[in-house]
Design an enzyme around this catalytic site. Structure first.
Site, short mmCIF file in Angstrom:
data_model
loop_
_atom_site.label_atom_id
_atom_site.label_comp_id
_atom_site.label_asym_id
_atom_site.label_seq_id
_atom_site.Cartn_x
_atom_site.Cartn_y
_atom_site.Cartn_z
N GLY A 12 11.69 56.13 44.13
CA GLY A 12 12.57 55.18 43.21
C GLY A 12 11.93 53.50 43.40
CG ASP A 13 14.38 50.94 43.96
OD1 ASP A 13 15.04 51.23 42.98
OD2 ASP A 13 14.46 51.24 45.11
CE LYS A 16 12.48 55.64 37.84
NZ LYS A 16 12.50 55.03 39.31
N GLY A 17 12.10 50.86 34.55
CA GLY A 17 12.96 50.19 33.72
C GLY A 17 11.96 49.26 32.83
CE LYS A 18 7.45 43.85 33.43
NZ LYS A 18 5.95 43.66 33.60
CG ASN A 38 22.29 57.57 41.44
OD1 ASN A 38 22.23 57.58 40.32
ND2 ASN A 38 21.55 58.60 42.12
N GLY A 40 19.40 51.62 39.23
CA GLY A 40 19.61 50.25 39.06
C GLY A 40 18.16 49.89 38.26
CG HIS A 41 16.37 52.08 35.75
ND1 HIS A 41 16.38 53.22 34.74
CD2 HIS A 41 16.15 52.53 36.79
CE1 HIS A 41 16.40 54.23 35.36
NE2 HIS A 41 16.08 53.75 36.68
NE ARG A 145 30.82 78.56 39.87
CZ ARG A 145 30.89 79.67 40.31
NH1 ARG A 145 30.50 80.81 39.69
NH2 ARG A 145 30.95 79.87 41.66
CD GLN A 226 18.42 58.45 41.11
OE1 GLN A 226 18.40 59.27 40.39
NE2 GLN A 226 19.24 57.45 40.83
CB THR A 302 22.54 50.15 42.72
OG1 THR A 302 21.78 50.59 41.61
CG2 THR A 302 23.86 50.86 42.67
N PRO A 306 18.51 45.60 51.40
CG PRO A 306 18.18 44.73 53.89
CD PRO A 306 19.07 45.17 52.63
NE ARG A 307 14.73 48.26 45.96
CZ ARG A 307 14.54 47.46 44.82
NH1 ARG A 307 13.43 46.73 44.31
NH2 ARG A 307 15.39 47.64 43.82
P1 IMP Z 1 22.75 58.92 46.24
O1 IMP Z 1 21.76 59.11 45.04
O2 IMP Z 1 23.33 57.70 46.12
O3 IMP Z 1 23.29 60.14 46.73
O4 IMP Z 1 21.49 58.54 47.43
C1 IMP Z 1 20.63 59.27 47.86
C2 IMP Z 1 19.40 58.72 48.24
O5 IMP Z 1 18.66 58.27 47.26
C3 IMP Z 1 19.57 57.42 49.33
O6 IMP Z 1 18.27 57.32 50.08
C4 IMP Z 1 19.61 56.30 48.23
O7 IMP Z 1 19.16 55.21 48.66
C5 IMP Z 1 18.37 57.00 47.20
N1 IMP Z 1 18.76 56.46 46.01
C6 IMP Z 1 19.52 56.70 44.82
N2 IMP Z 1 19.53 55.91 43.80
C7 IMP Z 1 18.28 55.27 43.95
C8 IMP Z 1 17.53 54.52 43.12
O8 IMP Z 1 17.99 54.28 41.87
N3 IMP Z 1 16.52 53.94 43.69
C9 IMP Z 1 16.01 54.10 44.97
N4 IMP Z 1 16.91 55.01 45.73
C10 IMP Z 1 17.70 55.61 45.25
#
Ligand code: IMP
Length: 427
Positions: A12-13, A16-18, A38, A40-41, A145, A226, A302, A306-307
């Site tokens: 992820g990150d 892609k949004g760009k 979850n 954040g684009h 369900r 993601q 989101t 820090p990544r």
């Molecule tokens: P969840 O999707 O909130 O359940 O998180 C599960 C895992 O996916 C965690 O490691 C989050 O940090 C990661 N994650 C979820 N959404 C994103 C995203 O948009 N970018 C990067 N990591 C993400």
């Protein structure tokens, strides 16, 4: 432009949004098909930053229609906030935004259970590091369900009855296992009926809409959220999200057959990041990691977390290229690597004395893999003013050519700054 999908090949990150915003110019529809708030684009236009959680990144393009399809899990309060923010900033999305009547809804108890399980898991070192947006518990209820869908917002007796039934079970856990106050089904129903009224003008049968669009030859752009290595089936399980954040999720998340997808663009950052827990063989720590994090603005869009930072991992990327059937690559944030005398790339792993080139299925094994790094020549020039492939310094071009050759996939798009106009087609 035929129907195109934009997929992250990392965790992820990738930016892609760009890329979606860049390609949206040629698309009639931009479609989100999995995940939820979850994601954040981020898109930056003329210094103005937009962060989208549910709304497809094509919304800033006036001509493009944006669809939140059935595979997305929608947190209606967050979506409404996002819509209000767009309205305040003068973005007109009436007749541009469509929300699936079949999408599942994130409910307040999903966020609560996300927190409960993360807190419990952290006591025995098994935390996933989720975004706490209730994504996992919402998909769990979908599969069990007992989920609540957008269409239920327009049948109050059904919504109320379903909530009473679901909460009769969940409140026992909330009170007796987690020691917190039970939730009131009537109050949640009232709130969600209000959200339903606000969203009503945008709710449609998106399956029908998308089928009609393809029948009329409209161009679709699918926006993955993601990345492949976070996919529930193909990622670093259990350190993954709860949906198919890969191209395999498109049909399930939209109701369109796989044959309707013509081209798959994989987005890779020129280095690598991960947010949350889980194995990361090419991770770097210390001063260099902090420098790259600061230069690349590597903080979760989101959650603000820090990544974690590392070198480009071609083992994970080639696995992602194969899983998705990626036809071409977009490489982002190449500018962040300027100033490194050498740029390491992970070309294999060493595991228990052997050389490994296949991405392991087991997160515990991946955690024990050590990266085999190839040192590429770095470049000192700042790239953010480059507007074409030819303007890139030779070492940066060599780096990209090496990635292309290793992944046997051409790079079609390069991005060298967060600004929209610093993205160009490769040659
Ligand atoms: P969840 O999707 O909130 O359940 O998180 C599960 C895992 O996916 C965690 O490691 C989050 O940090 C990661 N994650 C979820 N959404 C994103 C995203 O948009 N970018 C990067 N990591 C993400």
């Amino acid at each position: 432009m035929p129907s195109v999908c934009v997929i992250g090949v990392q965790w992820g990150d990738e930016g892609k949004g760009k890329i979606v915003d860049f390609l949206a110019e040629k698309a009639d529809f931009v479609v989100r098909y999995q995940g939820g708030a979850n994601a954040g684009h981020t898109v930056v236009i003329d210094g103005q930053k937009y962060v989208f959680h549910h709304v497809p990144s094509g919304i800033l393009n006036r001509r493009t229609k944006c669809v939140i399809a059935n595979g997305v899990v929608i947190d209606p309060a967050t979506l409404i906030e996002e819509m209000e923010d767009l309205e305040k900033r003068g973005v007109d999305f009436r007749n541009h935004l469509y929300i699936s009547d079949r999408a599942h809804l994130v409910m307040p108890y999903h966020k609560l259970f996300d927190r409960f399980s993360e807190t419990a898991a952290s006591k025995n070192g098994m935390k996933i590091g989720t975004t706490l947006r209730g994504i996992g518990p919402c998909y769990q209820d979908k599969v069990a369900r007992r989920g609540i869908r957008v269409c239920n917002l327009y049948d109050p007796p059904v919504l109320r009855a379903r909530l009473r039934q679901v909460l009769s079970e969940k409140n026992v856990l909330i009170r007796k296992v987690y020691g917190e106050k039970p939730l009131h089904p009537g109050k949640i129903a009232d709130d969600y009926l209000r959200f339903g009224r606000r969203l009503r003008p945008f709710v449609v049968d998106t399956i029908r809409l998308l089928h009609d669009a393809t029948a009329r030859g409209r161009q679709l752009l699918f926006e993955g959220a993601q990345g492949t290595l976070l996919s529930i089936d193909f990622g670093t399980y259990p350190f993954v999200t709860s949906s198919n954040s890969d191209a395999c999720g498109i049909s399930q998340g939209t109701g369109l057959p796989p044959a309707k997808i013509d081209r798959i663009i994989g987005v890779a950052k020129a280095y690598l990041t991960r947010v949350g827990e889980g194995p990361f063989p090419s991770e770097i720590k210390g001063k260099l990691a902090s420098e790259i994090r600061e230069k690349g603005g590597e903080y979760g869009a989101t959650t603000g977390r820090p990544r974690r930072v590392g070198w480009l991992d071609l083992v994970g990327a080639s696995y992602a290229v194969r899983i998705n059937g990626i036809n071409e690559l977009a490489v982002t944030k190449l500018d962040v690597l300027s100033g490194q005398s050498k740029v390491p790339v992970c070309v294999a792993y060493r595991y228990r004395g052997s050389l490994v080139k296949e991405f392991p299925p087991d997160a515990a094994a991946l955690a024990k893999c050590r990266p085999v790094l190839k040192m590429m020549k770095g470049w000192s020039e700042e790239l953010s003013e480059c507007r074409s492939w030819r303007e890139l310094p030779p070492a940066a071009r060599q780096y990209l050519r090496f990635v292309e050759d290793s992944l046997q996939t051409p790079i079609s798009v390069v991005s060298v700054s967060h600004e929209r106009n610093r993205t160009f087609f490769a040659e």
